[in-house]
Scaffold this active site. Structure first.
Site, PDB file in Angstrom:
ATOM      1  N   PRO A  10      -8.070  16.527  -1.332  1.00 37.09           N
ATOM      2  CA  PRO A  10      -7.122  16.188  -2.385  1.00 37.09           C
ATOM      3  C   PRO A  10      -7.733  16.126  -3.779  1.00 37.09           C
ATOM      4  O   PRO A  10      -8.866  15.668  -3.957  1.00 37.09           O
ATOM      5  CB  PRO A  10      -6.611  14.801  -1.970  1.00 37.09           C
ATOM      6  CG  PRO A  10      -7.653  14.248  -1.062  1.00 37.09           C
ATOM      7  CD  PRO A  10      -8.224  15.445  -0.343  1.00 37.09           C
ATOM      8  N   ASN A  11      -6.952  16.621  -4.709  1.00 35.75           N
ATOM      9  CA  ASN A  11      -7.243  16.601  -6.149  1.00 35.75           C
ATOM     10  C   ASN A  11      -8.334  17.583  -6.575  1.00 35.75           C
ATOM     11  O   ASN A  11      -8.601  17.725  -7.765  1.00 35.75           O
ATOM     12  CB  ASN A  11      -7.600  15.178  -6.626  1.00 35.75           C
ATOM     13  CG  ASN A  11      -6.459  14.212  -6.385  1.00 35.75           C
ATOM     14  OD1 ASN A  11      -5.332  14.501  -6.796  1.00 35.75           O
ATOM     15  ND2 ASN A  11      -6.706  13.113  -5.696  1.00 35.75           N
ATOM     16  N   ARG A  18     -10.115  17.895 -14.305  1.00 36.18           N
ATOM     17  CA  ARG A  18     -10.153  16.524 -13.804  1.00 36.18           C
ATOM     18  C   ARG A  18     -11.495  15.850 -14.112  1.00 36.18           C
ATOM     19  O   ARG A  18     -12.535  16.318 -13.634  1.00 36.18           O
ATOM     20  CB  ARG A  18      -9.964  16.598 -12.280  1.00 36.18           C
ATOM     21  CG  ARG A  18     -10.102  15.312 -11.565  1.00 36.18           C
ATOM     22  CD  ARG A  18     -10.183  15.532 -10.067  1.00 36.18           C
ATOM     23  NE  ARG A  18     -10.292  14.259  -9.411  1.00 36.18           N
ATOM     24  CZ  ARG A  18     -10.773  14.077  -8.202  1.00 36.18           C
ATOM     25  NH1 ARG A  18     -11.187  15.097  -7.496  1.00 36.18           N
ATOM     26  NH2 ARG A  18     -10.834  12.878  -7.687  1.00 36.18           N
ATOM     27  N   TYR A  23     -16.999  15.653 -12.646  1.00 35.61           N
ATOM     28  CA  TYR A  23     -16.856  16.786 -11.728  1.00 35.61           C
ATOM     29  C   TYR A  23     -17.147  18.151 -12.357  1.00 35.61           C
ATOM     30  O   TYR A  23     -17.070  19.168 -11.671  1.00 35.61           O
ATOM     31  CB  TYR A  23     -15.447  16.775 -11.121  1.00 35.61           C
ATOM     32  CG  TYR A  23     -15.133  15.484 -10.377  1.00 35.61           C
ATOM     33  CD1 TYR A  23     -15.949  15.051  -9.341  1.00 35.61           C
ATOM     34  CD2 TYR A  23     -14.031  14.703 -10.716  1.00 35.61           C
ATOM     35  CE1 TYR A  23     -15.683  13.874  -8.654  1.00 35.61           C
ATOM     36  CE2 TYR A  23     -13.746  13.524 -10.040  1.00 35.61           C
ATOM     37  CZ  TYR A  23     -14.580  13.113  -9.001  1.00 35.61           C
ATOM     38  OH  TYR A  23     -14.312  11.948  -8.323  1.00 35.61           O
ATOM     39  N   ASN A  75     -15.631  19.393   1.229  1.00 35.24           N
ATOM     40  CA  ASN A  75     -15.560  18.292   0.272  1.00 35.24           C
ATOM     41  C   ASN A  75     -14.236  17.593   0.587  1.00 35.24           C
ATOM     42  O   ASN A  75     -13.163  18.075   0.205  1.00 35.24           O
ATOM     43  CB  ASN A  75     -15.579  18.783  -1.176  1.00 35.24           C
ATOM     44  CG  ASN A  75     -15.585  17.599  -2.144  1.00 35.24           C
ATOM     45  OD1 ASN A  75     -15.283  16.466  -1.752  1.00 35.24           O
ATOM     46  ND2 ASN A  75     -15.900  17.858  -3.405  1.00 35.24           N
ATOM     47  N   ALA A  78     -11.174  12.097  -1.534  1.00 37.23           N
ATOM     48  CA  ALA A  78     -10.972  10.687  -1.164  1.00 37.23           C
ATOM     49  C   ALA A  78     -10.734  10.490   0.334  1.00 37.23           C
ATOM     50  O   ALA A  78     -11.006   9.400   0.867  1.00 37.23           O
ATOM     51  CB  ALA A  78      -9.804  10.118  -1.959  1.00 37.23           C
ATOM     52  N   GLU A  99     -20.942  17.820   4.831  1.00 32.39           N
ATOM     53  CA  GLU A  99     -20.084  17.117   3.866  1.00 32.39           C
ATOM     54  C   GLU A  99     -20.710  17.253   2.485  1.00 32.39           C
ATOM     55  O   GLU A  99     -21.901  16.998   2.314  1.00 32.39           O
ATOM     56  CB  GLU A  99     -20.002  15.634   4.263  1.00 32.39           C
ATOM     57  CG  GLU A  99     -19.194  14.795   3.287  1.00 32.39           C
ATOM     58  CD  GLU A  99     -19.179  13.304   3.677  1.00 32.39           C
ATOM     59  OE1 GLU A  99     -19.697  12.945   4.761  1.00 32.39           O
ATOM     60  OE2 GLU A  99     -18.661  12.516   2.878  1.00 32.39           O
ATOM     61  N   HIS A 101     -20.192  16.504  -1.848  1.00 37.28           N
ATOM     62  CA  HIS A 101     -19.488  15.885  -2.977  1.00 37.28           C
ATOM     63  C   HIS A 101     -20.130  16.372  -4.259  1.00 37.28           C
ATOM     64  O   HIS A 101     -21.359  16.498  -4.338  1.00 37.28           O
ATOM     65  CB  HIS A 101     -19.572  14.352  -2.921  1.00 37.28           C
ATOM     66  CG  HIS A 101     -18.910  13.776  -1.716  1.00 37.28           C
ATOM     67  ND1 HIS A 101     -17.542  13.571  -1.637  1.00 37.28           N
ATOM     68  CD2 HIS A 101     -19.419  13.377  -0.520  1.00 37.28           C
ATOM     69  CE1 HIS A 101     -17.249  13.063  -0.443  1.00 37.28           C
ATOM     70  NE2 HIS A 101     -18.366  12.946   0.251  1.00 37.28           N
ATOM     71  N   ARG A 108     -21.448   5.232  -7.632  1.00 37.28           N
ATOM     72  CA  ARG A 108     -20.123   4.962  -8.204  1.00 37.28           C
ATOM     73  C   ARG A 108     -19.544   3.676  -7.600  1.00 37.28           C
ATOM     74  O   ARG A 108     -20.286   2.794  -7.218  1.00 37.28           O
ATOM     75  CB  ARG A 108     -19.236   6.194  -7.988  1.00 37.28           C
ATOM     76  CG  ARG A 108     -19.818   7.457  -8.648  1.00 37.28           C
ATOM     77  CD  ARG A 108     -18.939   8.655  -8.467  1.00 37.28           C
ATOM     78  NE  ARG A 108     -17.610   8.433  -9.030  1.00 37.28           N
ATOM     79  CZ  ARG A 108     -16.550   9.208  -8.786  1.00 37.28           C
ATOM     80  NH1 ARG A 108     -16.677  10.265  -7.990  1.00 37.28           N
ATOM     81  NH2 ARG A 108     -15.376   8.932  -9.311  1.00 37.28           N
TER      82      ARG A 108
HETATM   83  C1  DQA Z   1     -15.574  13.614  -4.563  1.00 34.55           C
HETATM   84  C2  DQA Z   1     -15.899  12.109  -4.548  1.00 34.55           C
HETATM   85  C3  DQA Z   1     -14.734  11.314  -3.989  1.00 34.55           C
HETATM   86  O1  DQA Z   1     -15.043   9.932  -4.023  1.00 34.55           O
HETATM   87  C4  DQA Z   1     -13.485  11.551  -4.827  1.00 34.55           C
HETATM   88  O2  DQA Z   1     -12.384  10.872  -4.259  1.00 34.55           O
HETATM   89  C5  DQA Z   1     -13.190  12.995  -5.017  1.00 34.55           C
HETATM   90  C6  DQA Z   1     -14.298  13.893  -5.333  1.00 34.55           C
HETATM   91  C7  DQA Z   1     -16.716  14.435  -5.196  1.00 34.55           C
HETATM   92  O3  DQA Z   1     -16.722  15.641  -4.993  1.00 34.55           O
HETATM   93  O4  DQA Z   1     -17.561  13.879  -5.888  1.00 34.55           O
HETATM   94  O5  DQA Z   1     -12.049  13.423  -4.989  1.00 34.55           O
HETATM   95  O6  DQA Z   1     -15.407  14.055  -3.223  1.00 34.55           O
END
Ligand code: DQA
Length: 148
Positions: A10-11, A18, A23, A75, A78, A99, A101, A108
């Protein structure tokens, strides 16, 4: 040719716009294109899926498994912090995954330090911006070479 799946949660469709201080300014299309190019250069084929929906992410893991996809770079956004169902999809299919990020989730908010995926992943890469995806692919390659 072996196929790897790049799965973004998501996102992450908002990358580039964003919170660029966290990011970066590269958008998801560019990241996916780069991932595909690196995969081809390494003798792999890459599929790329992004979804904001937990169920689509879970179904993507199931489909990857039934299609014979070798491994996943994910990735989870959340959902990595919250989704027992996504964890169960990986446990249920047994598909190996890395995994990734973009940000360093350990530097954080406290809740981002918890992942429901890391302990069942091949490994975790966090904090290298868009390079986290390249490193994720390299990790998959090393894993596939060792485990074939
Ligand atoms: C993320 C880190 C997560 O905590 C966050 O919710 C994201 C992006 C990252 O790529 O740093 O959506 O996965």
């Amino acid at each position: 040719m072996s196929t790897v799946l790049l799965l973004n949660g998501p996102n992450l469709n908002l990358l580039g716009k964003r919170e660029p201080h966290l990011y970066g300014e590269t958008n998801l299309k560019e990241i996916e294109l780069n991932f595909k190019k690196l995969a081809v250069a390494s003798g792999l084929v890459a599929d790329c899926i992004q979804s904001n929906s937990e169920s689509i992410l879970i179904e993507s893991v199931h489909t990857a498994s039934s299609k014979g996809t070798e491994a996943i770079v994910i990735n989870p956004g959340a959902y990595g912090h919250t989704s027992v169902a996504l964890r169960d999809a990986f446990l249920g299919t047994g598909l190996p995954f890395v995994e990734v990020h973009l940000s360093n989730v350990f530097a954080r908010e406290e809740f981002r330090s918890r992942s429901l995926l890391s302990d069942i992943a091949i490994g975790l890469i966090s904090g290298f911006g868009e390079k986290s995806y390249d490193l994720g692919l390299q990790a998959i390659l090393a894993y596939l070479q060792k485990n074939k």
